[in-house]
Design a protein around this motif. Structure first.
Motif, PDB file in Angstrom:
ATOM      1  N   SER A  20       0.426  -0.766   0.169  1.00 55.66           N
ATOM      2  CA  SER A  20       0.597  -0.117   0.517  1.00 55.66           C
ATOM      3  C   SER A  20       0.431   0.710  -0.187  1.00 55.66           C
ATOM      4  O   SER A  20       2.010   1.463   0.518  1.00 55.66           O
ATOM      5  CB  SER A  20      -0.963   0.361   1.251  1.00 55.66           C
ATOM      6  N   GLY A  21       0.370   2.455  -0.125  1.00 58.31           N
ATOM      7  CA  GLY A  21       1.248   3.926  -0.013  1.00 58.31           C
ATOM      8  C   GLY A  21       2.125   3.804   0.796  1.00 58.31           C
ATOM      9  O   GLY A  21       2.702   4.544   1.107  1.00 58.31           O
ATOM     10  N   THR A  22       1.008   3.899   1.402  1.00 61.05           N
ATOM     11  CA  THR A  22       1.556   3.947   3.253  1.00 61.05           C
ATOM     12  C   THR A  22       2.726   2.970   3.858  1.00 61.05           C
ATOM     13  O   THR A  22       3.960   3.461   4.153  1.00 61.05           O
ATOM     14  CB  THR A  22       0.373   3.880   4.613  1.00 61.05           C
ATOM     15  N   ALA A  23       2.609   1.582   3.179  1.00 62.43           N
ATOM     16  CA  ALA A  23       3.762   1.312   3.284  1.00 62.43           C
ATOM     17  C   ALA A  23       4.568   1.341   2.732  1.00 62.43           C
ATOM     18  O   ALA A  23       5.689   1.220   3.210  1.00 62.43           O
ATOM     19  CB  ALA A  23       3.107  -0.818   3.136  1.00 62.43           C
ATOM     20  N   VAL A  24       4.676   1.988   1.727  1.00 66.41           N
ATOM     21  CA  VAL A  24       6.009   2.110   0.418  1.00 66.41           C
ATOM     22  C   VAL A  24       6.541   3.514   1.356  1.00 66.41           C
ATOM     23  O   VAL A  24       7.190   3.935   0.942  1.00 66.41           O
ATOM     24  CB  VAL A  24       5.612   2.489  -0.762  1.00 66.41           C
ATOM     25  N   ILE A  25       5.549   4.794   1.568  1.00 66.01           N
ATOM     26  CA  ILE A  25       6.054   5.900   2.599  1.00 66.01           C
ATOM     27  C   ILE A  25       7.104   5.814   3.967  1.00 66.01           C
ATOM     28  O   ILE A  25       7.834   6.245   4.140  1.00 66.01           O
ATOM     29  CB  ILE A  25       4.766   6.659   2.896  1.00 66.01           C
ATOM     30  N   GLU A  26       6.185   4.540   4.710  1.00 65.93           N
ATOM     31  CA  GLU A  26       6.908   4.066   5.546  1.00 65.93           C
ATOM     32  C   GLU A  26       8.662   3.477   4.925  1.00 65.93           C
ATOM     33  O   GLU A  26       9.781   3.662   6.164  1.00 65.93           O
ATOM     34  CB  GLU A  26       6.201   2.873   6.086  1.00 65.93           C
ATOM     35  N   LEU A  27       9.030   2.747   4.102  1.00 62.42           N
ATOM     36  CA  LEU A  27       9.714   2.607   3.476  1.00 62.42           C
ATOM     37  C   LEU A  27      10.831   3.293   3.432  1.00 62.42           C
ATOM     38  O   LEU A  27      11.906   3.262   3.413  1.00 62.42           O
ATOM     39  CB  LEU A  27       9.380   1.355   2.151  1.00 62.42           C
ATOM     40  N   LEU A  28      10.228   4.813   2.376  1.00 58.78           N
ATOM     41  CA  LEU A  28      10.854   5.724   2.355  1.00 58.78           C
ATOM     42  C   LEU A  28      11.258   6.140   3.732  1.00 58.78           C
ATOM     43  O   LEU A  28      12.584   7.546   3.568  1.00 58.78           O
ATOM     44  CB  LEU A  28      10.190   6.652   1.374  1.00 58.78           C
ATOM     45  N   ARG A  78       1.169  11.366  -0.866  1.00 60.29           N
ATOM     46  CA  ARG A  78       0.311  11.446   0.316  1.00 60.29           C
ATOM     47  C   ARG A  78      -1.136  12.218   0.578  1.00 60.29           C
ATOM     48  O   ARG A  78      -1.812  11.971   0.495  1.00 60.29           O
ATOM     49  CB  ARG A  78       1.212  11.866   1.058  1.00 60.29           C
ATOM     50  N   ARG A  79      -0.935  12.810  -0.582  1.00 58.00           N
ATOM     51  CA  ARG A  79      -2.146  14.244  -0.327  1.00 58.00           C
ATOM     52  C   ARG A  79      -3.013  13.629  -1.289  1.00 58.00           C
ATOM     53  O   ARG A  79      -4.667  13.777  -1.171  1.00 58.00           O
ATOM     54  CB  ARG A  79      -1.910  15.759  -0.863  1.00 58.00           C
ATOM     55  N   SER A  80      -2.667  13.194  -2.658  1.00 63.82           N
ATOM     56  CA  SER A  80      -3.220  12.823  -3.844  1.00 63.82           C
ATOM     57  C   SER A  80      -3.694  11.272  -3.651  1.00 63.82           C
ATOM     58  O   SER A  80      -4.783  10.842  -4.295  1.00 63.82           O
ATOM     59  CB  SER A  80      -2.953  13.071  -5.156  1.00 63.82           C
ATOM     60  N   GLY A  81      -2.918  10.394  -2.747  1.00 63.31           N
ATOM     61  CA  GLY A  81      -2.807   9.241  -3.260  1.00 63.31           C
ATOM     62  C   GLY A  81      -2.812   7.902  -4.494  1.00 63.31           C
ATOM     63  O   GLY A  81      -3.235   6.542  -4.365  1.00 63.31           O
ATOM     64  N   ARG A  82      -1.788   8.858  -4.983  1.00 62.93           N
ATOM     65  CA  ARG A  82      -1.434   8.110  -5.829  1.00 62.93           C
ATOM     66  C   ARG A  82      -0.318   8.161  -6.441  1.00 62.93           C
ATOM     67  O   ARG A  82       0.542   9.239  -6.134  1.00 62.93           O
ATOM     68  CB  ARG A  82      -1.557   9.409  -7.453  1.00 62.93           C
ATOM     69  N   TRP A  83       0.614   6.589  -5.944  1.00 60.58           N
ATOM     70  CA  TRP A  83       1.482   6.477  -6.120  1.00 60.58           C
ATOM     71  C   TRP A  83       2.551   6.107  -7.136  1.00 60.58           C
ATOM     72  O   TRP A  83       3.763   6.081  -7.400  1.00 60.58           O
ATOM     73  CB  TRP A  83       1.882   4.831  -4.683  1.00 60.58           C
ATOM     74  N   GLY A  84       1.904   6.517  -8.605  1.00 60.49           N
ATOM     75  CA  GLY A  84       2.360   5.808 -10.105  1.00 60.49           C
ATOM     76  C   GLY A  84       3.658   6.804  -9.912  1.00 60.49           C
ATOM     77  O   GLY A  84       5.320   5.967 -10.788  1.00 60.49           O
ATOM     78  N   SER A  85       4.229   8.319  -9.461  1.00 57.43           N
ATOM     79  CA  SER A  85       4.898   8.611  -9.459  1.00 57.43           C
ATOM     80  C   SER A  85       6.180   8.325  -8.867  1.00 57.43           C
ATOM     81  O   SER A  85       7.798   8.282  -9.077  1.00 57.43           O
ATOM     82  CB  SER A  85       4.946  10.591  -9.493  1.00 57.43           C
ATOM     83  N   VAL A  86       6.216   8.315  -7.949  1.00 57.74           N
ATOM     84  CA  VAL A  86       7.073   7.784  -6.230  1.00 57.74           C
ATOM     85  C   VAL A  86       7.564   6.741  -7.444  1.00 57.74           C
ATOM     86  O   VAL A  86       8.741   6.276  -7.466  1.00 57.74           O
ATOM     87  CB  VAL A  86       6.413   7.773  -5.021  1.00 57.74           C
ATOM     88  N   SER A  87       6.819   5.616  -8.190  1.00 55.14           N
ATOM     89  CA  SER A  87       7.058   4.097  -8.315  1.00 55.14           C
ATOM     90  C   SER A  87       8.129   4.439  -9.495  1.00 55.14           C
ATOM     91  O   SER A  87       9.370   3.545  -9.959  1.00 55.14           O
ATOM     92  CB  SER A  87       5.959   3.326  -8.835  1.00 55.14           C
ATOM     93  N   ARG A  88       7.867   4.907 -10.239  1.00 58.71           N
ATOM     94  CA  ARG A  88       8.485   5.251 -11.469  1.00 58.71           C
ATOM     95  C   ARG A  88       9.818   6.050 -11.705  1.00 58.71           C
ATOM     96  O   ARG A  88      10.771   5.860 -12.433  1.00 58.71           O
ATOM     97  CB  ARG A  88       7.463   6.534 -13.082  1.00 58.71           C
ATOM     98  N   THR A  89       9.188   6.979 -10.683  1.00 57.18           N
ATOM     99  CA  THR A  89      10.882   7.411  -9.967  1.00 57.18           C
ATOM    100  C   THR A  89      11.765   6.567  -9.866  1.00 57.18           C
ATOM    101  O   THR A  89      13.543   6.532  -9.796  1.00 57.18           O
ATOM    102  CB  THR A  89      11.067   8.909  -9.302  1.00 57.18           C
ATOM    103  N   ALA A  90      11.476   5.689  -8.677  1.00 55.62           N
ATOM    104  CA  ALA A  90      12.474   4.871  -7.728  1.00 55.62           C
ATOM    105  C   ALA A  90      12.920   4.122  -8.973  1.00 55.62           C
ATOM    106  O   ALA A  90      14.594   3.718  -8.861  1.00 55.62           O
ATOM    107  CB  ALA A  90      11.391   4.158  -7.159  1.00 55.62           C
ATOM    108  N   CYS A  91      12.253   3.904 -10.085  1.00 58.02           N
ATOM    109  CA  CYS A  91      12.600   2.687 -10.769  1.00 58.02           C
ATOM    110  C   CYS A  91      13.843   3.378 -11.834  1.00 58.02           C
ATOM    111  O   CYS A  91      15.251   2.659 -11.979  1.00 58.02           O
ATOM    112  CB  CYS A  91      11.955   2.309 -11.849  1.00 58.02           C
TER     113      CYS A  91
END
Length: 310
Positions: free
Chosen positions: A198-206, A273-286
């Motif tokens: 989930s997005g919350t779990a990914v944010i905790e990893l970051l 966190r505000r929008s609930g859309r995590w695609g940009s986080v995943s793409r940037t990490a890739c």
């Protein structure tokens, strides 16, 4: 009738022609540059990435029940990378063909064996058995560090005086590189594909990773400058020749990864966190992961480049 005197022909003995001497054993050709570069790239990229994945798996995913399935996949991937990297390190040592290189290759293989055995233990041990689980996690780190230490001795650091300072700088450099790329690999594995966290779990990893990544980048910069000057001989020779070109390419790629990491932590993650859309986080990490893998390729090329080795 006149008589013709008999003609006599004297056979002149010719001196023997000396035959070329044949050596007892024919000289063997040394390894080609392509062979050395291939071996060093595979050894450095696979050992550093594999060790980083295994260490960051037990650190970043600790206590995460949601990340357990991804943790097992990361264990398999890290073990495969580290085992293949150890084999490449043995090949590299064979090409270098000095006893010291073989000694360090055994360090890589021994550390790899310990890290793999400990990783398997972390998968099968019940987490409720805290002492056994903690010992297994420590063993993963010890084995990974041992493999990286052996790898540092195989490269160009052993050609620069004082050797102890150069190798120590390279060990710290490679460990921090493993911490960085391994952490990004865990974030990518956790946030991409079916069954992603989930997005919350990914944010905790970051959050767990950000402080460690910042320290790693700082140490990478310091040890990189120290190691580069020791090998080049002086600051004005740092960017000279083919080695200088490779070093510039490595710096450009490393700073690109730093910019991507900063954009993810400071821009995309807060927006997600505000929008609930995590695609940009995943793409940037890739993208960051791909750039860091390119850095390891250049580092492998640099490992065979030094004034002494040339």
């Amino acid at each position: 009738m006149s008589t013709v005197p008999a003609a006599t022909f004297a056979l002149q003995s010719q001196p023997p022609v000396p035959l070329p001497s044949v050596p007892a054993s024919l000289p063997t050709l040394g390894p080609s540059e392509a062979q050395l570069n291939t071996a060093s790239i595979l050894a450095i990229a696979l050992v550093v990435f594999g060790a980083g994945l295994l260490v960051q798996r037990v650190w970043l995913l600790r206590g995460s029940t949601a990340g357990a399935p991804r943790g097992r996949a990361l264990a398999v991937g890290g073990i495969a990378c580290l085992a293949a990297g150890a084999a490449a390190a043995a090949w590299w040592a064979q090409l270098i063909d000095i006893s010291a290189a073989w000694t360090q290759a055994w360090w890589v293989m021994g550390g790899t064996a310990l890290a793999i055995a400990a990783t398997v233990a972390t998968v099968i041990i019940d987490p409720s058995k805290r002492t056994a689980d903690a010992l297994a996690r420590v063993a993963v780190g010890a084995g990974s560090v041992t493999a990286v230490v052996g790898l540092a001795w195989l490269g160009h650091a052993r050609t620069a005086d004082p050797v102890a300072l150069s190798v120590a700088s390279d060990v710290a450099h490679l460990i921090c590189a493993a911490v960085w790329i391994g952490g990004v690999g865990v974030v990518v594995a956790a946030s991409v594909g079916v069954g992603a966290l989930s997005g919350t779990a990914v944010i905790e990893l970051l959050r767990r990773f950000s402080a460690l990544a910042a320290v790693s980048v700082a140490v990478l910069g310091l040890t990189g400058v120290t190691l580069g000057i020791r090998i080049a001989g002086s600051l004005d020779q740092l960017f000279v020749g083919g080695r200088g070109t490779l070093l510039i390419a490595k710096l450009v790629l490393a700073w690109t990864a730093v910019v991507l990491a900063g954009a993810n932590g400071l821009v995309f993650a807060p927006k997600a966190r505000r929008s609930g859309r995590w695609g940009s986080v995943s793409r940037t990490a890739c993208a960051e992961l791909l750039v860091l893998l390119a850095v390891l390729v250049v580092a492998g090329l640099l490992s065979n480049e030094s004034p002494v080795m040339n």
